[in-house]
Design a protein around this motif. Sequence first.
Motif, PDB file in Angstrom:
ATOM      1  N   TRP A 176       0.829  -1.215   0.000  1.00 35.32           N
ATOM      2  CA  TRP A 176       0.000   0.000   0.000  1.00 35.32           C
ATOM      3  C   TRP A 176       0.859   1.260   0.000  1.00 35.32           C
ATOM      4  O   TRP A 176       0.569   2.213  -0.722  1.00 35.32           O
ATOM      5  CB  TRP A 176      -0.926  -0.015   1.215  1.00 35.32           C
ATOM      6  N   SER A 177       1.920   1.246   0.804  1.00 33.57           N
ATOM      7  CA  SER A 177       2.747   2.446   0.933  1.00 33.57           C
ATOM      8  C   SER A 177       3.637   2.693  -0.282  1.00 33.57           C
ATOM      9  O   SER A 177       4.178   3.796  -0.440  1.00 33.57           O
ATOM     10  CB  SER A 177       3.618   2.339   2.181  1.00 33.57           C
ATOM     11  N   THR A 178       3.802   1.696  -1.143  1.00 34.79           N
ATOM     12  CA  THR A 178       4.657   1.867  -2.320  1.00 34.79           C
ATOM     13  C   THR A 178       3.856   1.994  -3.612  1.00 34.79           C
ATOM     14  O   THR A 178       4.450   2.014  -4.694  1.00 34.79           O
ATOM     15  CB  THR A 178       5.629   0.676  -2.449  1.00 34.79           C
ATOM     16  N   ARG A 179       2.542   2.095  -3.502  1.00 36.43           N
ATOM     17  CA  ARG A 179       1.712   2.153  -4.720  1.00 36.43           C
ATOM     18  C   ARG A 179       2.061   3.345  -5.594  1.00 36.43           C
ATOM     19  O   ARG A 179       2.094   3.250  -6.813  1.00 36.43           O
ATOM     20  CB  ARG A 179       0.229   2.226  -4.355  1.00 36.43           C
ATOM     21  N   LYS A 180       2.299   4.497  -4.965  1.00 34.48           N
ATOM     22  CA  LYS A 180       2.524   5.730  -5.729  1.00 34.48           C
ATOM     23  C   LYS A 180       3.988   6.121  -5.802  1.00 34.48           C
ATOM     24  O   LYS A 180       4.323   7.201  -6.282  1.00 34.48           O
ATOM     25  CB  LYS A 180       1.713   6.866  -5.097  1.00 34.48           C
ATOM     26  N   LEU A 181       4.868   5.260  -5.322  1.00 27.98           N
ATOM     27  CA  LEU A 181       6.297   5.552  -5.410  1.00 27.98           C
ATOM     28  C   LEU A 181       6.806   5.352  -6.834  1.00 27.98           C
ATOM     29  O   LEU A 181       6.331   4.479  -7.562  1.00 27.98           O
ATOM     30  CB  LEU A 181       7.081   4.632  -4.474  1.00 27.98           C
ATOM     31  N   GLU A 182       7.780   6.157  -7.221  1.00 24.15           N
ATOM     32  CA  GLU A 182       8.452   5.972  -8.500  1.00 24.15           C
ATOM     33  C   GLU A 182       9.543   4.920  -8.307  1.00 24.15           C
ATOM     34  O   GLU A 182      10.627   5.217  -7.805  1.00 24.15           O
ATOM     35  CB  GLU A 182       9.051   7.297  -8.975  1.00 24.15           C
ATOM     36  N   ILE A 183       9.253   3.686  -8.675  1.00 22.45           N
ATOM     37  CA  ILE A 183      10.200   2.597  -8.502  1.00 22.45           C
ATOM     38  C   ILE A 183      10.274   1.776  -9.785  1.00 22.45           C
ATOM     39  O   ILE A 183       9.396   1.842 -10.646  1.00 22.45           O
ATOM     40  CB  ILE A 183       9.807   1.670  -7.323  1.00 22.45           C
ATOM     41  N   HIS A 184      11.333   0.992  -9.881  1.00 27.61           N
ATOM     42  CA  HIS A 184      11.537   0.152 -11.057  1.00 27.61           C
ATOM     43  C   HIS A 184      10.398  -0.872 -11.154  1.00 27.61           C
ATOM     44  O   HIS A 184       9.939  -1.396 -10.139  1.00 27.61           O
ATOM     45  CB  HIS A 184      12.883  -0.575 -10.937  1.00 27.61           C
ATOM     46  N   PRO A 185       9.922  -1.172 -12.372  1.00 30.14           N
ATOM     47  CA  PRO A 185       8.844  -2.168 -12.523  1.00 30.14           C
ATOM     48  C   PRO A 185       9.187  -3.518 -11.912  1.00 30.14           C
ATOM     49  O   PRO A 185       8.298  -4.221 -11.420  1.00 30.14           O
ATOM     50  CB  PRO A 185       8.690  -2.276 -14.046  1.00 30.14           C
ATOM     51  N   ALA A 186      10.463  -3.908 -11.928  1.00 27.57           N
ATOM     52  CA  ALA A 186      10.848  -5.180 -11.326  1.00 27.57           C
ATOM     53  C   ALA A 186      10.597  -5.177  -9.824  1.00 27.57           C
ATOM     54  O   ALA A 186      10.141  -6.172  -9.255  1.00 27.57           O
ATOM     55  CB  ALA A 186      12.323  -5.464 -11.609  1.00 27.57           C
ATOM     56  N   VAL A 187      10.875  -4.049  -9.173  1.00 24.93           N
ATOM     57  CA  VAL A 187      10.623  -3.932  -7.739  1.00 24.93           C
ATOM     58  C   VAL A 187       9.129  -4.040  -7.448  1.00 24.93           C
ATOM     59  O   VAL A 187       8.708  -4.742  -6.524  1.00 24.93           O
ATOM     60  CB  VAL A 187      11.186  -2.601  -7.201  1.00 24.93           C
ATOM     61  N   ARG A 188       8.341  -3.379  -8.265  1.00 22.86           N
ATOM     62  CA  ARG A 188       6.887  -3.424  -8.065  1.00 22.86           C
ATOM     63  C   ARG A 188       6.348  -4.843  -8.265  1.00 22.86           C
ATOM     64  O   ARG A 188       5.448  -5.287  -7.541  1.00 22.86           O
ATOM     65  CB  ARG A 188       6.206  -2.452  -9.025  1.00 22.86           C
ATOM     66  N   SER A 189       6.906  -5.567  -9.209  1.00 21.48           N
ATOM     67  CA  SER A 189       6.466  -6.944  -9.455  1.00 21.48           C
ATOM     68  C   SER A 189       6.798  -7.853  -8.278  1.00 21.48           C
ATOM     69  O   SER A 189       5.991  -8.704  -7.886  1.00 21.48           O
ATOM     70  CB  SER A 189       7.125  -7.484 -10.729  1.00 21.48           C
ATOM     71  N   VAL A 190       7.990  -7.683  -7.710  1.00 19.64           N
ATOM     72  CA  VAL A 190       8.381  -8.514  -6.570  1.00 19.64           C
ATOM     73  C   VAL A 190       7.499  -8.225  -5.365  1.00 19.64           C
ATOM     74  O   VAL A 190       7.094  -9.149  -4.643  1.00 19.64           O
ATOM     75  CB  VAL A 190       9.871  -8.292  -6.226  1.00 19.64           C
ATOM     76  N   ILE A 191       7.169  -6.964  -5.149  1.00 20.26           N
ATOM     77  CA  ILE A 191       6.279  -6.608  -4.036  1.00 20.26           C
ATOM     78  C   ILE A 191       4.908  -7.256  -4.232  1.00 20.26           C
ATOM     79  O   ILE A 191       4.316  -7.803  -3.293  1.00 20.26           O
ATOM     80  CB  ILE A 191       6.138  -5.083  -3.909  1.00 20.26           C
ATOM     81  N   GLY A 192       4.391  -7.208  -5.461  1.00 17.23           N
ATOM     82  CA  GLY A 192       3.110  -7.847  -5.736  1.00 17.23           C
ATOM     83  C   GLY A 192       3.161  -9.342  -5.509  1.00 17.23           C
ATOM     84  O   GLY A 192       2.223  -9.934  -4.953  1.00 17.23           O
ATOM     85  N   GLY A 193       4.266  -9.969  -5.908  1.00 15.79           N
ATOM     86  CA  GLY A 193       4.420 -11.400  -5.668  1.00 15.79           C
ATOM     87  C   GLY A 193       4.482 -11.734  -4.190  1.00 15.79           C
ATOM     88  O   GLY A 193       3.920 -12.746  -3.739  1.00 15.79           O
ATOM     89  N   ALA A 194       5.140 -10.882  -3.405  1.00 15.02           N
ATOM     90  CA  ALA A 194       5.234 -11.106  -1.959  1.00 15.02           C
ATOM     91  C   ALA A 194       3.864 -11.002  -1.295  1.00 15.02           C
ATOM     92  O   ALA A 194       3.530 -11.792  -0.396  1.00 15.02           O
ATOM     93  CB  ALA A 194       6.198 -10.106  -1.338  1.00 15.02           C
ATOM     94  N   VAL A 195       3.056 -10.047  -1.734  1.00 14.49           N
ATOM     95  CA  VAL A 195       1.700  -9.912  -1.179  1.00 14.49           C
ATOM     96  C   VAL A 195       0.868 -11.153  -1.477  1.00 14.49           C
ATOM     97  O   VAL A 195       0.191 -11.708  -0.601  1.00 14.49           O
ATOM     98  CB  VAL A 195       1.012  -8.649  -1.746  1.00 14.49           C
ATOM     99  N   GLY A 196       0.915 -11.596  -2.727  1.00 11.54           N
ATOM    100  CA  GLY A 196       0.153 -12.782  -3.093  1.00 11.54           C
ATOM    101  C   GLY A 196       0.610 -14.022  -2.344  1.00 11.54           C
ATOM    102  O   GLY A 196      -0.200 -14.833  -1.888  1.00 11.54           O
ATOM    103  N   MET A 197       1.924 -14.166  -2.159  1.00 11.27           N
ATOM    104  CA  MET A 197       2.461 -15.331  -1.453  1.00 11.27           C
ATOM    105  C   MET A 197       2.106 -15.286   0.022  1.00 11.27           C
ATOM    106  O   MET A 197       1.821 -16.327   0.638  1.00 11.27           O
ATOM    107  CB  MET A 197       3.979 -15.392  -1.641  1.00 11.27           C
ATOM    108  N   ALA A 198       2.133 -14.087   0.621  1.00  5.73           N
ATOM    109  CA  ALA A 198       1.773 -13.961   2.036  1.00  5.73           C
ATOM    110  C   ALA A 198       0.321 -14.363   2.256  1.00  5.73           C
ATOM    111  O   ALA A 198      -0.011 -15.063   3.232  1.00  5.73           O
ATOM    112  CB  ALA A 198       2.018 -12.533   2.512  1.00  5.73           C
ATOM    113  N   ALA A 199      -0.564 -13.923   1.361  1.00  2.26           N
ATOM    114  CA  ALA A 199      -1.972 -14.287   1.480  1.00  2.26           C
ATOM    115  C   ALA A 199      -2.168 -15.795   1.307  1.00  2.26           C
ATOM    116  O   ALA A 199      -2.934 -16.431   2.045  1.00  2.26           O
ATOM    117  CB  ALA A 199      -2.791 -13.521   0.439  1.00  2.26           C
TER     118      ALA A 199
END
Length: 456
Positions: free
Chosen positions: A375-398
């Motif tokens: 949630w806190s990184t949704r609007k951050l300017e970050i590399h797409p690879a970083v955003r993908s890993v964060i999304g994968g971590a959320v899905g895996m945690a759930a």
Amino acid sequence: MFGRGMVWSVLKRGKEACRIHKLCLRGTPFSSSSTQPPPFKFLTPPVATHYIHAFRSQLFPKGHHVHVPQMRNFSKMVSAEQKEGLKLLVSGGSRAQKLVGIWLFGSAAWVFSMVVLGGLTRLTRSGLSMTDWKFTGTLPPFSDDEWLQEFDKYKQSPEYKRVNRGMKIEEFKFIYWMEYAHRMWGRALGVMFALPYSYFLHKRYITLRLGLRLSALFALGAGQGLIGWWMVKSGLEEPPSEYSQPRVSSYRLAAHLTSAFAIYCGLFWTALSVVMPEPPAESLTWVRGAAKVRRLALPISVLVGLTAVSGAFVAGNDAGHAFNTFPKMGDTWIPEDIFEMKPLIRNFFENTSTVQLDHRILATATLISVGILWWSTRKLEIHPAVRSVIGGAVGMAALQVTLGISTLLSYVPVSLGTAHQAGALTLLTFMLLLNHTVRRPSLSLLKSLPQVVKAH
């Protein structure tokens, strides 16, 4: 006169060598007008020449000329090339980098399979079927007489007397083969690791820094077998009371699992460092965004690790069979006996109610923390690879929380229990990948980055 001139020449050369060595240690950049050699630490001429052609665009600013000194090779272990903070773990070019990376990723995957097989062995109660241990291993029984001898040994164990009395020899063969496979799979990993390691050392692909790290991991892997037997041995002792079931020490089980996780994390992180010496970064804006992610990712990774270790205490105390309801534990939210043991600290490691409550709290905190990270990184300017890993971590945690709840409500079936243990290591893998992806780039890369991403 001749003696004085000779002494002066030696002193002058020694002074010159000291100045070169100091410049090498500082990693001072050299311009085209510089008369000193570049900051390479004892590279052999063929390796240094190969590095310059392979990495010139990344390591040296445009317009700068580098002259490679012709040094003698006085070390079989070649040190990594450095330029303003960039340290390469593998020498020999991109092909060597790829080969070593594949080998390390394969080793990490092997350790992952060891963790899964270890969970399967524990859930099928196969771990105590082999009542002796040799470091080099032994051949399995083949004849009927050999099987009867092994079965007779098992019949002397507390587990047979209190849990498996009346077991048929065919049932014993199943649990024996499970434990035997687990032990031999670990020994095969040692061979699979050592042989390529020796080859890469011979080819001089392994730098000193990488060699020391891999040697430490190999030693830890060799010690893992000893830790495993130390754990199993606790389950072959008589339980403290006649009402207690024989089981391995929860402390030793946690040590065994934590050691396996540490070996896996070391191998996986090292493999990433070999194939990705620099983090993905195309602008200073993305680097600043990655720094903000890094401040959250590290503590959350520690929380994921603590949750996994607490799961080892749940397994060691068979706490998964105590309260098979969710979200309440039985009829209450918090059991009344969570602090009944003395001293108080024992409850967090030996009290079935407290151990399961701790694991529930840590698992919930992990899911919430990973969600907050996303949630806190949704609007951050970050590399797409970083955003993908964060999304994968959320899905895996759930998914991991879902597996945990399903395992609990189903009274810990082997399939779900094994999947839950594998899920813990998978989530930790995502967090390792995230931390590695958002690490700080080298100074040379930072200097070459624009403020924002250039349009393609």
